[in-house]
Write a protein that holds these residues in place. Structure first.
Motif, PDB file in Angstrom:
ATOM      1  N   ASN A 285       0.817  -1.217   0.000  1.00 48.68           N
ATOM      2  CA  ASN A 285       0.000   0.000   0.000  1.00 48.68           C
ATOM      3  C   ASN A 285       0.851   1.268   0.000  1.00 48.68           C
ATOM      4  O   ASN A 285       0.507   2.257  -0.651  1.00 48.68           O
ATOM      5  N   ASP A 289       0.607   3.797  -2.914  1.00 42.84           N
ATOM      6  CA  ASP A 289      -0.188   4.909  -2.385  1.00 42.84           C
ATOM      7  C   ASP A 289      -1.670   4.528  -2.408  1.00 42.84           C
ATOM      8  O   ASP A 289      -2.515   5.221  -2.964  1.00 42.84           O
ATOM      9  N   ALA A 290      -1.951   3.350  -1.807  1.00 43.90           N
ATOM     10  CA  ALA A 290      -3.312   2.799  -1.831  1.00 43.90           C
ATOM     11  C   ALA A 290      -3.710   2.342  -0.433  1.00 43.90           C
ATOM     12  O   ALA A 290      -2.897   2.380   0.498  1.00 43.90           O
ATOM     13  N   GLN A 291      -4.956   1.931  -0.293  1.00 43.12           N
ATOM     14  CA  GLN A 291      -5.440   1.360   0.975  1.00 43.12           C
ATOM     15  C   GLN A 291      -6.152   0.028   0.669  1.00 43.12           C
ATOM     16  O   GLN A 291      -7.312  -0.171   1.019  1.00 43.12           O
ATOM     17  N   LEU A 292      -5.424  -0.849   0.009  1.00 43.41           N
ATOM     18  CA  LEU A 292      -6.020  -2.124  -0.408  1.00 43.41           C
ATOM     19  C   LEU A 292      -6.167  -3.068   0.774  1.00 43.41           C
ATOM     20  O   LEU A 292      -5.281  -3.179   1.617  1.00 43.41           O
ATOM     21  N   PHE A 341      -3.241   5.188 -11.874  1.00 43.82           N
ATOM     22  CA  PHE A 341      -2.337   5.830 -10.917  1.00 43.82           C
ATOM     23  C   PHE A 341      -2.000   7.241 -11.387  1.00 43.82           C
ATOM     24  O   PHE A 341      -1.798   7.461 -12.576  1.00 43.82           O
TER      25      PHE A 341
END
Length: 344
Positions: A285, A289-292, A341
């Motif tokens: 993450n 730059d994610a919130q998987l 992205f």
């Protein structure tokens, strides 16, 4: 098949590809969706399609492997490939062969050798030779009609005067003469000529299957009547020959063929056990730059043919390109689509 920089351009029959995928593919699939796998479309006509393939994905060098990847990526199938190997019935005795010390082998049965499969096999073999095999230096592959020879087989260090009929020739030639006069012999002589004895694979009756890494014998040439294959892979290191064999036999499995192990020396090959690797979701993450969440990662890696559960990724034996967590993060990024992205 042609080279383009470090990428390889591979040619696939649309009809054969769609048959293996299990669905008619649209122009949008060919032009926009499939290239998101990381293989740009080079050109396309009514019958053929050409894609550029990265050298780190040799499992896509066959129409069978490419179709398998497309099925998962486009969501046509959520089934992740797994492989059953029949127990070995055939043995190979292995001598010390200084020129190419390592060998693995497999039997593939129930082969329907159509023109499509033959074209695919030749393209895959050549591509593996050139890339993973470093122009046959690290890996050389022999594919034989098993029913024309009698096991057990032997891998021996032979004197250059031993003779047999090499592929595409009518008369017997000594191994020494093959290096001087046969086109393949002249191309690859530098790989063995400094040794006093050359690598040779023979059957129970001393009939020659192969002079690796130079040329197969005419005796085991594949024809439309071939139903069972014996595959040998020789080389200078164990890892690369095992990887090449895994890519070959799993591609043939996609055609409905059965994989049978061979006892080579005191080892059994092929080894198709999946590779397992921990994946730290925080690490993934942060890089993306994610919130998987776990479930989202499971679905995304599933699109790439990888099982994910309890923070562990399970890769099929043909995925030889995944060596670090970073590679798994890249797989997730490909599954999401780089266009989603925003660089900053």
């Amino acid at each position: 098949m042609e080279e383009k920089g470090s990428m390889a351009v591979l040619e696939f029959s649309k009809n054969d590809l769609e048959k293996l995928v299990g669905k008619k593919l649209s122009e949008d699939d060919y032009k926009n969706k499939i290239p998101m796998l990381g293989c740009p479309l080079e050109k396309m006509d009514s019958k053929e399609v050409y894609y550029e393939m990265s050298p780190n994905r040799p499992d896509l060098y066959s129409v069978e492997g490419f179709a398998r990847a497309i099925r998962n990526f486009l969501g046509i199938s959520k089934k992740i490939s797994s492989y059953k190997i029949e127990k070995p019935k055939i043995k190979m005795v292995v001598e010390h062969v200084e020129a190419r010390p390592f060998i693995v082998a497999a039997v593939v049965r129930n082969v329907k050798l159509t023109e499509d499969l033959l074209v695919s096999l030749i393209q895959l073999q050549e591509k593996l030779h050139d890339t993973l095999g470093r122009k046959r230096k690290k890996v050389a592959i022999g594919i034989h009609d098993l029913d024309k020879v009698t096991p057990p087989f032997r891998y021996i260090a032979a004197r250059p005067r031993i003779n047999f009929v090499p592929l595409d020739m009518k008369s017997r030639m000594s191994m020494g003469d093959i290096l001087k006069r046969h086109p393949k012999g002249k191309d690859y002589a530098h790989l063995v000529e400094k040794y006093k004895r050359f690598p040779l694979i023979v059957d129970k009756n001393n009939k020659v299957l192969s002079f690796p890494p130079i040329i197969n014998g005419e005796l085991t040439r594949l024809t439309e009547k071939t139903r069972n294959l014996f595959i040998d892979v020789t080389g200078t290191g164990e890892m690369a020959i095992n990887q090449a064999l895994n890519i070959l036999v799993t591609a043939l499995h996609e055609r409905g063929c059965k994989i049978e192990a061979v006892k080579v020396g005191n080892k059994i090959s092929p080894d198709l056990k999946p590779q397992k690797m921990r994946l730290d979701l925080n690490y993934a993450n942060k890089l993306l730059d994610a919130q998987l969440k776990q479930n989202e990662v499971r679905l995304l890696l599933g699109k790439m043919g990888i099982v994910f559960q309890n923070n562990e990724a399970v890769m099929p034996a043909y995925r030889i390109d995944i060596m670090h967590q970073m590679d798994l993060v890249e797989e997730i990024a490909i599954a999401i689509g780089y266009s989603h992205f925003e660089p900053r």
